[in-house]
Structure formats: structure tokens, C-alpha cells
Design a protein around this motif. Sequence first.
Motif, PDB file in Angstrom:
ATOM      1  N   ARG A   1       0.833  -1.204   0.000  1.00  0.00           N
ATOM      2  CA  ARG A   1       0.000   0.000   0.000  1.00  0.00           C
ATOM      3  C   ARG A   1       0.871   1.260   0.000  1.00  0.00           C
ATOM      4  N   LYS A   2       1.964   1.200   0.744  1.00  0.00           N
ATOM      5  CA  LYS A   2       2.868   2.353   0.786  1.00  0.00           C
ATOM      6  C   LYS A   2       3.547   2.576  -0.561  1.00  0.00           C
ATOM      7  N   TYR A   3       3.992   1.502  -1.182  1.00  0.00           N
ATOM      8  CA  TYR A   3       4.657   1.642  -2.482  1.00  0.00           C
ATOM      9  C   TYR A   3       3.684   2.191  -3.524  1.00  0.00           C
ATOM     10  N   ALA A   4       2.467   1.670  -3.536  1.00  0.00           N
ATOM     11  CA  ALA A   4       1.460   2.159  -4.476  1.00  0.00           C
ATOM     12  C   ALA A   4       1.157   3.629  -4.233  1.00  0.00           C
ATOM     13  N   ALA A   5       1.125   4.039  -2.962  1.00  0.00           N
ATOM     14  CA  ALA A   5       0.883   5.444  -2.644  1.00  0.00           C
ATOM     15  C   ALA A   5       2.015   6.328  -3.159  1.00  0.00           C
ATOM     16  N   MET A   6       3.247   5.818  -3.108  1.00  0.00           N
ATOM     17  CA  MET A   6       4.382   6.571  -3.649  1.00  0.00           C
ATOM     18  C   MET A   6       4.206   6.815  -5.150  1.00  0.00           C
ATOM     19  N   ILE A   7       3.819   5.769  -5.869  1.00  0.00           N
ATOM     20  CA  ILE A   7       3.624   5.914  -7.315  1.00  0.00           C
ATOM     21  C   ILE A   7       2.427   6.828  -7.596  1.00  0.00           C
ATOM     22  N   HIS A   8       1.404   6.737  -6.773  1.00  0.00           N
ATOM     23  CA  HIS A   8       0.255   7.647  -6.918  1.00  0.00           C
ATOM     24  C   HIS A   8       0.709   9.097  -6.808  1.00  0.00           C
ATOM     25  N   MET A   9       1.583   9.391  -5.848  1.00  0.00           N
ATOM     26  CA  MET A   9       2.029  10.769  -5.656  1.00  0.00           C
ATOM     27  C   MET A   9       2.843  11.276  -6.847  1.00  0.00           C
ATOM     28  N   ILE A  10       3.746  10.453  -7.358  1.00  0.00           N
ATOM     29  CA  ILE A  10       4.537  10.939  -8.486  1.00  0.00           C
ATOM     30  C   ILE A  10       3.662  11.073  -9.731  1.00  0.00           C
ATOM     31  N   ASP A  11       2.693  10.178  -9.899  1.00  0.00           N
ATOM     32  CA  ASP A  11       1.770  10.301 -11.026  1.00  0.00           C
ATOM     33  C   ASP A  11       0.949  11.584 -10.898  1.00  0.00           C
ATOM     34  N   ARG A  12       0.443  11.829  -9.714  1.00  0.00           N
ATOM     35  CA  ARG A  12      -0.329  13.058  -9.466  1.00  0.00           C
ATOM     36  C   ARG A  12       0.478  14.294  -9.826  1.00  0.00           C
ATOM     37  N   ASP A  13       1.759  14.316  -9.437  1.00  0.00           N
ATOM     38  CA  ASP A  13       2.546  15.520  -9.616  1.00  0.00           C
ATOM     39  C   ASP A  13       3.104  15.652 -11.023  1.00  0.00           C
ATOM     40  N   VAL A  14       3.264  14.554 -11.737  1.00  0.00           N
ATOM     41  CA  VAL A  14       3.520  14.665 -13.180  1.00  0.00           C
ATOM     42  C   VAL A  14       2.324  15.349 -13.831  1.00  0.00           C
ATOM     43  N   GLY A  15       1.130  14.967 -13.399  1.00  0.00           N
ATOM     44  CA  GLY A  15      -0.071  15.617 -13.915  1.00  0.00           C
ATOM     45  C   GLY A  15      -0.103  17.099 -13.615  1.00  0.00           C
ATOM     46  N   ARG A  16       0.341  17.497 -12.430  1.00  0.00           N
ATOM     47  CA  ARG A  16       0.366  18.922 -12.072  1.00  0.00           C
ATOM     48  C   ARG A  16       1.349  19.685 -12.954  1.00  0.00           C
ATOM     49  N   ILE A  17       2.495  19.085 -13.242  1.00  0.00           N
ATOM     50  CA  ILE A  17       3.483  19.741 -14.098  1.00  0.00           C
ATOM     51  C   ILE A  17       2.950  19.901 -15.515  1.00  0.00           C
ATOM     52  N   VAL A  18       2.372  18.833 -16.051  1.00  0.00           N
ATOM     53  CA  VAL A  18       1.842  18.886 -17.417  1.00  0.00           C
ATOM     54  C   VAL A  18       0.686  19.888 -17.494  1.00  0.00           C
ATOM     55  N   ASP A  19      -0.178  19.881 -16.508  1.00  0.00           N
ATOM     56  CA  ASP A  19      -1.310  20.816 -16.498  1.00  0.00           C
ATOM     57  C   ASP A  19      -0.825  22.259 -16.448  1.00  0.00           C
ATOM     58  N   LEU A  20       0.217  22.527 -15.679  1.00  0.00           N
ATOM     59  CA  LEU A  20       0.735  23.891 -15.612  1.00  0.00           C
ATOM     60  C   LEU A  20       1.326  24.323 -16.946  1.00  0.00           C
ATOM     61  N   VAL A  21       2.068  23.432 -17.580  1.00  0.00           N
ATOM     62  CA  VAL A  21       2.620  23.746 -18.903  1.00  0.00           C
ATOM     63  C   VAL A  21       1.503  24.124 -19.863  1.00  0.00           C
ATOM     64  N   ASP A  22       0.422  23.356 -19.855  1.00  0.00           N
ATOM     65  CA  ASP A  22      -0.707  23.646 -20.747  1.00  0.00           C
ATOM     66  C   ASP A  22      -1.430  24.923 -20.338  1.00  0.00           C
ATOM     67  N   GLU A  23      -1.584  25.134 -19.037  1.00  0.00           N
ATOM     68  CA  GLU A  23      -2.260  26.335 -18.542  1.00  0.00           C
ATOM     69  C   GLU A  23      -1.514  27.597 -18.967  1.00  0.00           C
ATOM     70  N   LEU A  24      -0.184  27.519 -18.998  1.00  0.00           N
ATOM     71  CA  LEU A  24       0.636  28.663 -19.392  1.00  0.00           C
ATOM     72  C   LEU A  24       0.753  28.807 -20.911  1.00  0.00           C
ATOM     73  N   GLY A  25       0.109  27.902 -21.642  1.00  0.00           N
ATOM     74  CA  GLY A  25       0.164  27.953 -23.101  1.00  0.00           C
ATOM     75  C   GLY A  25       1.503  27.538 -23.666  1.00  0.00           C
ATOM     76  N   LEU A  26       2.241  26.667 -22.948  1.00  0.00           N
ATOM     77  CA  LEU A  26       3.587  26.276 -23.354  1.00  0.00           C
ATOM     78  C   LEU A  26       3.664  24.872 -23.950  1.00  0.00           C
ATOM     79  N   GLY A  27       2.507  24.220 -24.136  1.00  0.00           N
ATOM     80  CA  GLY A  27       2.523  22.843 -24.616  1.00  0.00           C
ATOM     81  C   GLY A  27       3.245  22.666 -25.933  1.00  0.00           C
ATOM     82  N   LYS A  28       3.088  23.617 -26.855  1.00  0.00           N
ATOM     83  CA  LYS A  28       3.721  23.509 -28.165  1.00  0.00           C
ATOM     84  C   LYS A  28       5.168  23.961 -28.152  1.00  0.00           C
TER      85      LYS A  28
END
Length: 468
Positions: free
Chosen positions: A252-279
Motif C-alpha cells: 500500500r505504501k509503495y502504491a501510494a508513492m507511485i500515486h504521488m509521483i503520477d499526481r505531480d507529473v499531472g500537475r506539471i503537465v497541467d501547468l505547462v498547458d495552462e501557461l500555453g507552453l505545450g507547443k
Amino acid sequence: MYSHPNNIIICFTVALFSLGNADQIRAQDTPAESKPNIIFIMADDLGYGDLGSYGQSKIQTPHIDRLAKEGIRFTQAYAGGPACTPSRSVLMTGQHNGHTAARDNIPHYHTYLQKEDTTVAEVLQEAGYRTGGVGKWSLGDAGTVGRATNQGFDMWLGYLNQDHAHYYYTEYLDYNERRLELPGNTVLREHYSHDILTNKALQFIRKSKDAPFFLYAAFTLPHFSSESEDEHGLTVPSTDPYTDKDWPESARKYAAMIHMIDRDVGRIVDLVDELGLGKETLIIFTSDNGGHPTIWKAFDTNGPLRGYKRNLTEGGIRVPFIARWTGTVPAGRVSNEVISFQDMMPTFTELAGTASPRDIDGISVLAALMGDPIKEPHDFLYWDYGHTRDRYDQAVRMGAWKGIRLGEESEIRLYHLEKDIAEKNNVADQYPGVVREIDEIMETAYEPDERYPIGEEYTGDPIWRKHQ
């Protein structure tokens, strides 16, 4: 004596505000240029089979899987080495395991990178990029020439020493030439380091949006922690969202670790798109080496691959590798091109319109990122491990062939990876000519380095706490 929690929160908030202001001043000094931003996100000990897009069924990774759908997913990407330090050294220098400055995880308190070593961050910095890093460095401690801010990074927040990175509730993080102090954090557990690193990465992107930037997010998740911090060696704030699963607590702890990094990859990608930097931004997600052997077997951390971290079988060195660059990298593509960490230096310098150092082993794999075949692929890929340990191993990939020697005096084992991805069938006796070729490569690809004498076990003190 530990400070009152409220005092810690106040001090920590002021410290982050100060860090942000310091970075803002540097950002204003950087001219905007029409070069793509580069974000390189690297997990620590994440196995080839830990992501949904690579076959994982128990742990959910929706954000990284979305990145794969919006970009290209590689099936034959290789880390620089089978463990943390050599892999990061290959990534930074563009030199393979037999040439790069750091070739083993020990001694931990050795200055790995020297003045004469050139990193991809240095080259990009000279090309006009603002360079920032968060996470685990491993290539030079505070006060040494190998520290991140002396090797091309305008900003670094995280762990310079990798033993220090075993503590998710550390009492300080290295910030540029000083420390971000977190007094009492080992007891009070107010600040989980991964959250600090992610917030700094997001801050760096926001403050760098008007200039070309290179962000190296070398996250420490899901690397094991010190058992003094967690009985399973897997420190997490909670096991959410897997608390109710009928799994071992460590799972459960290991899965939670992967959940956190997945969540924060999503935050980084979302910010890039929010700033109009995707392209304008190439985003890469990968891992520094294969998964750890202690992970719950039901997770099948390395999927179909044999072995784990520290092994030169595929499970130790083949890693997930996903790239997205909206409108440039084809979406939903899967590539079987063979690429490796040493290729990042020439690939990124080509994107930046500048040249790499002459003494590197990597090749530009920009064509592969675009979904095309590499016209002049590597003649071979080389790895070794165990210079300062009781056994020195070597491995070579040559086309579809993979040769492994476990110990200097042992015979080479040969596998055909297209037919035998799990490396179960040693066919060395059937192809003696191929074995001879690989033997010659092993003999010549390694260049001796007095810092890593083969067969002489390092006996120095690797404990970071004694050097605070």
C-alpha cells in the motif's frame, strides 16, 4: 531541542518566499529565445512494469498514461546504469558507463564530477537556457566542485548526497549554496520532501515561462527510505488512495508513492498547458534504473524483464520512457527504437541549436522522438557495475544481441532480446562469433579510472549524517 511547530511553519514559509524572489531576479536576466523548453522528469527506482501504459494493472497511473497517449512511448529505452549515481552521471555527461565520471554508488562522499567534466545543464546554460533542478543529484556534495550549481544549474533544491535522500522527512534540503532548514522535521513530520520539490518545480516553470528553460526534476519517489524513518523503508504521509486494499502494508505504501509521483507529473503537465507552453515544451518522463527486488511480487514491478536494480539484466537497466511535445511529437505512438541516457546530451543540444562536447558517447535521437527510425543507431550500448564491490559485471547490447559477464573471470552469457526479452535462454555456445565481438567491446569500452579501482572494495565512511 526542537522548535514549536508554528515557528517551523512561519520560518518555512519565509524561506520559500525568499527562494522564489531569488529565482525571480535570475529569470529577469534571461532573454527570451525561440528554443523549446525541456522538462526531464525522472523517478527513482520505478520499474518498467509500474505504469499502466507499460502493463501495470493494480496501481493506477492516469496522468503518466495520459502523457503517453499525448506523446510517444518507448519500449527499448535504457538508463545510464543499474543504480542511481552512475545512471545520473551518464545522463548529465553524455558518456556511457565505461567513461563517465561516476561509475558506482560508492563512495557516497566522493566528489564525482570534476571541473573538467561538462554536463548537459552547462551546455544548455551557455545556449541561453535558464536551468533548474529539484530532487536527487548524487554527483557532488555541498562545498565540492561537483555540486549542481557548479555544474550548470542556476537553481538546485533537493539532496546533493544520495544517502541524505533516504530521508523523506529530512531536517534540511540543499538549496543552491546554502540550506533550506526544516528543524525538527524528523520528529514533527510537517514537511514531506517530495511535496517541497514538486512545489519548487512548479514555481520554477512559472518564473521561467518567458525564456527557454531546462528543468531536471529528479524526484526521489518511489525509492526506499531509511528504516529508521519507516519500518518498511517506504515513508509516505498516508497510503491514500490504497488504504482499503487487501494488500500488505508495504505494498500500500509503495502504491501510494507511485500515486504521488503520477499526481505531480499531472500537475506539471497541467501547468505547462495552462501557461500555453505545450507547443513549446518537450516533456520526458522516465526512471533512473529498474525496480527494487523487495517490491510486492504481485505488482510485477519490472513486467516481463529479468532482474532488478543493480543487475545488468534488462530488469536493472531498461526503463519506461515517455515524451510529449504537443504538435511536434506524434500522439499515441509506440517506438521500438533503442535509446539510452547518454543520448539526451546530443538530443537536447540539437534542440538548443548548439554543439555537444566531442568526447561523448551519445547520439541525437531526435528522429526517434518524432516517431521516425534512427538513421545511424548505436553500434553498441555498454554498462558495467561493481567497480568498488566484490564482483565487477559488464553488459553490452549490440543490435538484438545482449551479452552479460558476471564477474571478471566468468563466461559471457548471450541472449537474443527480440526472441527472449526475459533473458532465459543463454545461446552463447551457438554463436561464438557474436560472443567474441561482445568480448572485444567489453575489453575496449571500459577506461580505467583511479577513483574506481576494480576489485578494491571501498571501505570509507558513507554515512551522510556524520558530514552535516
